[in-house]
Design a protein around this motif. Sequence first.
Motif, PDB file in Angstrom:
ATOM      1  N   ARG A 105       0.826  -1.215   0.000  1.00  0.00           N
ATOM      2  CA  ARG A 105       0.000   0.000   0.000  1.00  0.00           C
ATOM      3  C   ARG A 105       0.859   1.263   0.000  1.00  0.00           C
ATOM      4  NH1 ARG A 105      -4.342   1.966   4.478  1.00  0.00           N
ATOM      5  NH2 ARG A 105      -5.686   3.102   3.038  1.00  0.00           N
ATOM      6  N   ASN A 108     -14.951  -2.765   1.839  1.00  0.00           N
ATOM      7  CA  ASN A 108     -14.475  -1.576   2.543  1.00  0.00           C
ATOM      8  C   ASN A 108     -14.468  -0.398   1.573  1.00  0.00           C
ATOM      9  OD1 ASN A 108     -13.020   0.418   3.787  1.00  0.00           O
ATOM     10  ND2 ASN A 108     -11.115  -0.759   3.949  1.00  0.00           N
ATOM     11  N   VAL A 109     -15.424   0.505   1.766  1.00  0.00           N
ATOM     12  CA  VAL A 109     -15.593   1.573   0.778  1.00  0.00           C
ATOM     13  C   VAL A 109     -14.400   2.530   0.728  1.00  0.00           C
ATOM     14  CG1 VAL A 109     -16.843   3.197   2.259  1.00  0.00           C
ATOM     15  CG2 VAL A 109     -17.331   3.130  -0.206  1.00  0.00           C
ATOM     16  N   THR A 110     -13.583   2.556   1.771  1.00  0.00           N
ATOM     17  CA  THR A 110     -12.431   3.462   1.731  1.00  0.00           C
ATOM     18  C   THR A 110     -11.392   3.005   0.696  1.00  0.00           C
ATOM     19  OG1 THR A 110     -11.144   2.340   3.427  1.00  0.00           O
ATOM     20  CG2 THR A 110     -12.699   4.014   4.186  1.00  0.00           C
ATOM     21  N   LEU A 111     -11.577   1.780   0.189  1.00  0.00           N
ATOM     22  CA  LEU A 111     -10.684   1.294  -0.870  1.00  0.00           C
ATOM     23  C   LEU A 111     -10.757   2.218  -2.096  1.00  0.00           C
ATOM     24  CD1 LEU A 111      -8.805  -1.128  -1.225  1.00  0.00           C
ATOM     25  CD2 LEU A 111     -10.631  -2.274  -2.473  1.00  0.00           C
ATOM     26  N   ASP A 166     -10.579   5.346  -2.165  1.00  0.00           N
ATOM     27  CA  ASP A 166      -9.540   6.387  -2.102  1.00  0.00           C
ATOM     28  C   ASP A 166      -8.207   5.830  -2.595  1.00  0.00           C
ATOM     29  OD1 ASP A 166     -11.457   7.994  -1.000  1.00  0.00           O
ATOM     30  OD2 ASP A 166     -10.919   7.469   1.070  1.00  0.00           O
ATOM     31  N   ASP A 167      -7.905   4.604  -2.157  1.00  0.00           N
ATOM     32  CA  ASP A 167      -6.665   3.961  -2.626  1.00  0.00           C
ATOM     33  C   ASP A 167      -6.713   3.795  -4.143  1.00  0.00           C
ATOM     34  OD1 ASP A 167      -5.098   2.963  -0.119  1.00  0.00           O
ATOM     35  OD2 ASP A 167      -7.179   2.510   0.293  1.00  0.00           O
ATOM     36  N   ARG A 183     -22.601  -3.845  -0.454  1.00  0.00           N
ATOM     37  CA  ARG A 183     -21.421  -3.072  -0.042  1.00  0.00           C
ATOM     38  C   ARG A 183     -20.370  -3.084  -1.159  1.00  0.00           C
ATOM     39  NH1 ARG A 183     -22.310  -4.604   5.573  1.00  0.00           N
ATOM     40  NH2 ARG A 183     -21.475  -6.653   5.157  1.00  0.00           N
ATOM     41  N   THR A 230     -18.815   0.057  -3.178  1.00  0.00           N
ATOM     42  CA  THR A 230     -17.375   0.365  -3.234  1.00  0.00           C
ATOM     43  C   THR A 230     -16.915   0.512  -4.683  1.00  0.00           C
ATOM     44  OG1 THR A 230     -17.019  -0.872  -1.206  1.00  0.00           O
ATOM     45  CG2 THR A 230     -15.076  -0.433  -2.534  1.00  0.00           C
ATOM     46  N   GLU A 281     -17.947   3.726  -6.169  1.00  0.00           N
ATOM     47  CA  GLU A 281     -17.091   4.803  -5.645  1.00  0.00           C
ATOM     48  C   GLU A 281     -15.688   4.729  -6.247  1.00  0.00           C
ATOM     49  OE1 GLU A 281     -17.938   7.459  -3.803  1.00  0.00           O
ATOM     50  OE2 GLU A 281     -19.963   6.695  -4.126  1.00  0.00           O
ATOM     51  N   ALA A 311     -13.855   7.777  -8.145  1.00  0.00           N
ATOM     52  CA  ALA A 311     -12.529   8.288  -7.760  1.00  0.00           C
ATOM     53  C   ALA A 311     -11.575   8.218  -8.950  1.00  0.00           C
ATOM     54  CB  ALA A 311     -11.986   7.470  -6.593  1.00  0.00           C
TER      55      ALA A 311
END
Length: 619
Positions: free
Chosen positions: A272, A318-321, A323-324, A375, A379, A382, A386
């Motif tokens: 990461r 994990n929706v924050t993925l 951003d990655d 979910r 993701t 999103e 992004a």
Amino acid sequence: MRPPSGFVELADGWNSSASEAEQAALRAPSAPSTPTKPHLTVGGLVAAIPRVAWPTLAGLVFGLACLVAGASAPESSLLRVMVMECWSGWAWLFVIFFPVWAFHLCVVAVAALRATVRLACPRARAGAPGDAGRSLLATTLGWLPVGDCAVLGVAWLLLATSSWWAWGSRQLPEAALAREVALSELVFPPDFLWGAATAAYQVEGGLNNTQWYRFEQNFTRDDGSAAIADGWQCGASADAWNRFDDDLALMRALGLRSYRFSVEWSRVEPVRGVYDEKALARYASWAAKLRQAGIEPLVTLHHFTEPLWATDLGGLENVTLADDFGRYAARVGAALGRHVDYWMTVNEIMVVAMLGWVSGEFPPGKKGDTLGMLRAIHTMVEMHRAAHRALHAADVWAAAGGPGAACLVSVAQNVVLWDPASPELPLGALISGFLEGFYNRFVLEQLLRARPVAGGPLGPRGSGLEFMGLNHYFSMLVTASGFYTDFPRRFARSDLGWPLDPGSLFAAVAQYHKWAPALPIMITEHGCDDRRAPDLRRQAFLAQSLLGLRAALVERGIPLLGYQHWSLLDNFEWAKGYSPRFGLFAVDYRSPKRERSWTDGGRLYKEIIAANVAANAAA
Ligand code: BGC
């Protein structure tokens, strides 16, 4: 009504074995009498209860016999469709009819119970007056559930017959697919992008830092079998990572004008936040070489795989993925953007979500996890947003004064149309409308919704897509009851069993054009698994589907950017392993160099492209 000898007509109409003395006692006026010893025997019970319940029981036995017969009936027979409709019809039965039926069954059960109690309890027997009217009522009660079953049976027969008709009772012979198509019928405009597609994990080889690798190694299915059919593992695959120049030569030999490939996230960002510049440079060199060869690179950022670190952070749940993914997209955009104008952010959102969280065929191998599926969809939507922002922001070459065109960003959306087998019947039509909406439009509408894009233009109507990338293989039929879906039967099949419906690409394109009229369409995948040589089905399916595509362009005026055949090479077909053969070029997995050889389908595709070049030059 005269009871048969040896039976007595009880107060509420039920018969039972009884002696003459008992009969006399029962018929005697209600004067107090010494209670008689109850004669509760198994025979008595059996004789008492079935009187009311036998029609129901007979109906149930008949129904079961039909099910058994239907289940062993040959595929595509009416009987088989009837059984499938029956199973699927249970859902409707439950919603609409089951309460009525259950009520009737209860009435019968209570009546039967009362009769039994009367039989067992002399006091009750003695107190109940004989009554022929009640007997009639009892008989009527006994037939109620049977009447229900008859109504259901007729409805079910109608549903099944109509499904069967619409489905096609018989599979057409393969020869029916092979209508001759003249090359002159397949001429598209000069700027049409004739291409082929691959995906990194399926052809590159040596990728062991992804969730698919872990799935192959560790996952065991419920029946104890390995995750991938026949124990296959991806391994060295077609070794495309090391053989790009050879593959480029094949593309040139085909006369391709575009090539869709994917960048492997786990190569570019193995840890990461740590990017592998060498890997990025290699992908950038591929894009540059393609451009030099006059082949437009079409690049996918996520084709089913993500790095293990992402999986360990919860993966697509994990929706924050997102951003990655946005940061990764920015790096890829910066490295490759000079040579790339067409991007597909995520491949087949619905396939990933449904196979990963509903059927369990793909990682993470979960079954029936609807929340997880939603979910994952969220993701991936999103992630697209992004990446859409990041790719436009990185596209400095399109900025005022810079060289190159503004990039066009899309997804590769798997299209399955869910046609009702009997559109005139509301049940199936309702469910197929729901499936169509859920499978296709649920994601599409979210992707189309406007989002401000930093540093780049918006798509038509300010949408999050600048074109529509469509992967299409087949459509499904929904039976009349709506709860059973299957492939339409009247087409030849590929070796994966998928129907080769030559009209289905046209239908998919026409439908998406209705849903998103402002977007030009690019066919980002289409093809079939044909393991025979010569691959007659691949050739026929290709030529006939292209005929439909041309009709979409010429007759409907649908804007089409290009057609990317799946696939340039035989490849790792996910949970099915290496048995399926989708390639225009066959790959010999036994040879250390993974030799590629022409298929007849490849030769035909070359001819089609060459005929286009010639026709357009002459025009
Ligand atoms: C996927 C490909 C796959 C093809 C054939 C598509 O859904 O994008 O990766 O090989 O279907 O199954």
